[in-house]
Design a protein around this motif. Structure first.
Motif, PDB file in Angstrom:
ATOM      1  N   GLY A 129       1.780 -13.539  -2.455  1.00 37.94           N
ATOM      2  CA  GLY A 129       2.023 -14.969  -2.342  1.00 37.94           C
ATOM      3  C   GLY A 129       3.482 -15.369  -2.353  1.00 37.94           C
ATOM      4  N   MET A 130       4.397 -14.415  -2.282  1.00 36.66           N
ATOM      5  CA  MET A 130       5.821 -14.770  -2.219  1.00 36.66           C
ATOM      6  C   MET A 130       6.579 -13.688  -1.465  1.00 36.66           C
ATOM      7  SD  MET A 130       7.141 -14.069  -6.107  1.00 36.66           S
ATOM      8  CE  MET A 130       6.409 -12.780  -7.123  1.00 36.66           C
ATOM      9  N   ALA A 131       7.788 -14.005  -1.067  1.00 35.39           N
ATOM     10  CA  ALA A 131       8.634 -13.039  -0.351  1.00 35.39           C
ATOM     11  C   ALA A 131      10.057 -13.154  -0.882  1.00 35.39           C
ATOM     12  CB  ALA A 131       8.580 -13.302   1.154  1.00 35.39           C
ATOM     13  N   GLN A 132      10.883 -14.029  -0.296  1.00 35.44           N
ATOM     14  CA  GLN A 132      12.251 -14.190  -0.766  1.00 35.44           C
ATOM     15  C   GLN A 132      12.313 -14.600  -2.240  1.00 35.44           C
ATOM     16  OE1 GLN A 132      11.042 -15.415   2.060  1.00 35.44           O
ATOM     17  NE2 GLN A 132      12.463 -15.082   3.767  1.00 35.44           N
ATOM     18  N   ARG A 162       6.275  -6.312   7.417  1.00 35.36           N
ATOM     19  CA  ARG A 162       7.027  -7.560   7.545  1.00 35.36           C
ATOM     20  C   ARG A 162       7.281  -8.187   6.169  1.00 35.36           C
ATOM     21  NH1 ARG A 162      11.160 -10.067   9.301  1.00 35.36           N
ATOM     22  NH2 ARG A 162      10.897 -12.324   9.606  1.00 35.36           N
ATOM     23  N   HIS A 163       6.270  -8.135   5.311  1.00 34.22           N
ATOM     24  CA  HIS A 163       6.404  -8.648   3.943  1.00 34.22           C
ATOM     25  C   HIS A 163       7.542  -7.907   3.238  1.00 34.22           C
ATOM     26  CE1 HIS A 163       4.142  -9.842  -0.025  1.00 34.22           C
ATOM     27  NE2 HIS A 163       5.306 -10.438   0.098  1.00 34.22           N
ATOM     28  N   ARG A 164       7.571  -6.598   3.389  1.00 38.75           N
ATOM     29  CA  ARG A 164       8.633  -5.780   2.799  1.00 38.75           C
ATOM     30  C   ARG A 164      10.004  -6.215   3.328  1.00 38.75           C
ATOM     31  NH1 ARG A 164       9.402   0.091   1.202  1.00 38.75           N
ATOM     32  NH2 ARG A 164      11.652   0.396   1.494  1.00 38.75           N
ATOM     33  N   GLU A 165      10.100  -6.395   4.620  1.00 34.10           N
ATOM     34  CA  GLU A 165      11.384  -6.742   5.234  1.00 34.10           C
ATOM     35  C   GLU A 165      11.916  -8.068   4.706  1.00 34.10           C
ATOM     36  OE1 GLU A 165      10.397  -6.669   9.331  1.00 34.10           O
ATOM     37  OE2 GLU A 165      10.391  -4.469   9.485  1.00 34.10           O
ATOM     38  N   LEU A 177      15.547  -2.231  -2.943  1.00 31.45           N
ATOM     39  CA  LEU A 177      14.091  -2.180  -2.965  1.00 31.45           C
ATOM     40  C   LEU A 177      13.703  -0.712  -3.051  1.00 31.45           C
ATOM     41  CD1 LEU A 177      11.394  -3.663  -2.815  1.00 31.45           C
ATOM     42  CD2 LEU A 177      11.522  -3.496  -0.317  1.00 31.45           C
ATOM     43  N   LEU A 178      13.261  -0.284  -4.203  1.00 34.51           N
ATOM     44  CA  LEU A 178      12.979   1.135  -4.437  1.00 34.51           C
ATOM     45  C   LEU A 178      11.705   1.597  -3.740  1.00 34.51           C
ATOM     46  CD1 LEU A 178      13.789   1.252  -8.264  1.00 34.51           C
ATOM     47  CD2 LEU A 178      15.218   2.100  -6.391  1.00 34.51           C
ATOM     48  N   ALA A 179      10.686   0.735  -3.721  1.00 36.05           N
ATOM     49  CA  ALA A 179       9.409   1.106  -3.109  1.00 36.05           C
ATOM     50  C   ALA A 179       8.527  -0.125  -3.014  1.00 36.05           C
ATOM     51  CB  ALA A 179       8.703   2.190  -3.929  1.00 36.05           C
ATOM     52  N   THR A 180       7.547  -0.052  -2.129  1.00 37.68           N
ATOM     53  CA  THR A 180       6.493  -1.060  -2.083  1.00 37.68           C
ATOM     54  C   THR A 180       5.153  -0.378  -2.306  1.00 37.68           C
ATOM     55  OG1 THR A 180       6.280  -0.843   0.320  1.00 37.68           O
ATOM     56  CG2 THR A 180       7.759  -2.559  -0.505  1.00 37.68           C
ATOM     57  N   VAL A 181       4.261  -1.078  -2.977  1.00 40.94           N
ATOM     58  CA  VAL A 181       2.924  -0.567  -3.267  1.00 40.94           C
ATOM     59  C   VAL A 181       1.923  -1.517  -2.625  1.00 40.94           C
ATOM     60  CG1 VAL A 181       1.278   0.052  -5.078  1.00 40.94           C
ATOM     61  CG2 VAL A 181       3.732   0.420  -5.441  1.00 40.94           C
ATOM     62  N   PRO A 182       1.019  -1.027  -1.791  1.00 40.01           N
ATOM     63  CA  PRO A 182       0.084  -1.915  -1.101  1.00 40.01           C
ATOM     64  C   PRO A 182      -0.982  -2.469  -2.037  1.00 40.01           C
ATOM     65  CG  PRO A 182      -0.472   0.360  -0.642  1.00 40.01           C
ATOM     66  CD  PRO A 182       0.814   0.395  -1.415  1.00 40.01           C
ATOM     67  N   ARG A 183      -1.667  -3.487  -1.555  1.00 45.82           N
ATOM     68  CA  ARG A 183      -2.817  -4.008  -2.292  1.00 45.82           C
ATOM     69  C   ARG A 183      -3.976  -3.044  -2.088  1.00 45.82           C
ATOM     70  NH1 ARG A 183      -2.417 -10.072   0.317  1.00 45.82           N
ATOM     71  NH2 ARG A 183      -0.272 -10.513  -0.345  1.00 45.82           N
ATOM     72  N   ASP A 184      -4.135  -2.119  -3.012  1.00 40.85           N
ATOM     73  CA  ASP A 184      -5.100  -1.040  -2.845  1.00 40.85           C
ATOM     74  C   ASP A 184      -5.960  -0.917  -4.093  1.00 40.85           C
ATOM     75  OD1 ASP A 184      -6.537   1.217  -2.339  1.00 40.85           O
ATOM     76  OD2 ASP A 184      -4.817   2.497  -1.879  1.00 40.85           O
TER      77      ASP A 184
END
Length: 456
Positions: A129-132, A162-165, A177-184
């Motif tokens: 629900g957020m990005a920047q 795109r969310h990561r970017e 940004l060290l890593a992203t974890v998906p909604r899993d």
């Protein structure tokens, strides 16, 4: 592998503090996945958990393949925390410390612990629900205090590339940004009313979740990134930890440990053994008799989930009742206290007959319950600990004392004593006062002869 300095009192090792802006952000999920990834790579990873939690460490121990201890500046003390980190640094390739609650919440807070030992922090944040705005929040955290260092952001529940970017482009240059974890959902850790489901109950399921998380983090090179962070210098405490030498030599302690009684600090077991005690574990659910022992410890857990089984095990109940009548030492904590009462009413309003060592009835209530740090003012000496329960007890005898709350003047948990039984909702942290703990498990004459150790 970590290397010792010229002085044996110093050790150097990379270390990361896994923190978050709030509870429920995914700290334990990320920490467990990272620990499993490092283990799969043949690395020695030592994991610690901030605060008094007894469930998360069991999950993290399974993930890492190493014992997991609590670090808490108030409950355990700085010298104890320093000693544990120093010992870990001598053998580990990486140290992970998982925080508790929000990073600045509590006194002392996760931030206080990280600052005290100069541990760089990786901020885990649920970015759904957020990005920047996620970038703004982590930048605010990094600038809130000048004695903490933020090594980067781990964006949990990230929806897409795109969310990561969007998040990465808004982060300041000093916070990667060290890593992203998906909604899993395959990575999420199962929970119940007092926290995570016990590791022993879902061992195979946890293995699948650890491996799924490790694959996600491996694809992004997170382990390699963290292994390259500037190492931390860990020093042993100057005075060490006060211990009455061999105070429990030749003493055997029976420890209840099964699905109903499992809220056990590894540090407590280590302390009893360091004092010379032999530990023999038993199950009040399935065993028909006690092991040969001189004292009993009935720790906390989930007796409300196994009330029928505990009530039906009449041989075990008779054995503990006879032990009590023989005036042998028993320590009962939280779930152990409920087991010692006359009855326990579970969440389905079913009433189960318990040991009856103490007058009174226990009953489960809603999701809200008592919790917080307290000091147990025992006749043997003060011992710090923690309360966290969803039950109430009534019809109990007059307590011998109450716990002292860390920050509030109101009386804390009642402490009961009958014969040599000491019972309370409090979970005691044994290393806080080894002399007092030794006295709890000794015969009355031996306890009287044991003198306090300076600094205990």
């Amino acid at each position: 592998m970590a290397s010792d300095q010229a002085s044996t009192a110093r050790a150097v090792c990379p270390a990361i503090f896994i923190a978050a802006p709030a509870s429920g952000q995914g700290k334990t999920t990320v920490t467990a996945a990272l620990a499993r990834l490092l283990r799969n790579q043949g690395k020695v990873v030592r994991v610690f958990k901030t605060g008094p939690d007894y469930l998360d460490p069991l999950v993290l121990a399974q993930a890492s393949g190493q014992p997991v201890d609590q670090l808490d500046l108030w409950m355990a003390g700085e010298a104890y925390c320093r000693q544990r980190l120093f010992e870990a640094a001598r053998e580990a390739d990486l140290i992970l410390v998982e925080g508790a609650m929000g990073i600045f919440d509590g006194d002392p807070s996760s931030a206080d612990l990280a600052a005290r030992f100069q541990l760089p922090m990786a901020i885990v944040m649920d970015v759904k629900g957020m990005a920047q705005t996620a970038a703004a929040l982590v930048a605010g955290i990094a600038g809130f205090r000048d004695d903490i260092t933020v090594a980067g952001l781990i964006a949990n529940a990230c929806a897409s590339q795109r969310h990561r970017e969007l998040i990465e482009s808004a982060l300041p240059a000093s916070i990667p940004l060290l890593a992203t974890v998906p909604r899993d959902p395959d990575m999420a850790l199962p929970e119940r009313h007092l926290g995570l489901v016990q590791a022993e109950e879902i061992r195979d399921e946890l293995e699948a979740r650890f491996e799924a998380g490790a694959r996600v983090l491996e694809a992004q090179g997170l382990a390699d990134t963290l292994l390259r962070v500037p190492p931390v210098v860990f020093e042993a405490p100057v005075d060490g930890i006060a211990m009455p030498p061999e105070a429990l030599k030749d003493l055997t302690i029976g420890v209840a440990r099964d699905a109903a009684f499992s809220f056990i600090y590894q540090a407590n077991l280590d302390l009893l053994q360091a004092l010379g005690a032999e530990l023999r574990f038993f199950s009040p659910i399935t065993d028909g008799e006690l092991p040969g022992c001189d004292a009993l410890w009935l720790p906390g857990g989930y007796p409300e989930l196994y009330g029928a089984e505990l009530a039906a095990n009449r041989p075990m109940k008779a054995a503990i009742q006879a032990f009590f009548m023989a005036n042998k030492p028993i320590l009962a904590e939280c779930g152990g206290l409920l087991y010692c009462l006359e009855t326990l009413t579970d969440y389905d309003d079913q009433i189960h007959e318990m040991l009856g060592l103490l007058a009174g009835q226990g009953a489960m209530k809603g999701r809200r319950g008592c919790q917080g740090m307290q000091t147990a003012d025992l006749p043997e000496g003060p011992v710090r600990g923690h309360a966290h329960h969803r039950s109430v007890s009534h019809g109990t005898p007059e307590p011998i004392a109450h716990g002292q709350r860390q920050r509030h003047p109101a009386p804390g948990e009642a402490i009961y004593r009958a014969r040599r039984l000491t019972a309370s909702y409090l979970h005691l942290y044994f290393p806080n006062n080894p002399t007092a703990i030794a006295k709890l498990f000794l015969t009355e004459s031996a306890a009287t002869d044991l003198q306090p150790i300076q600094g205990a």
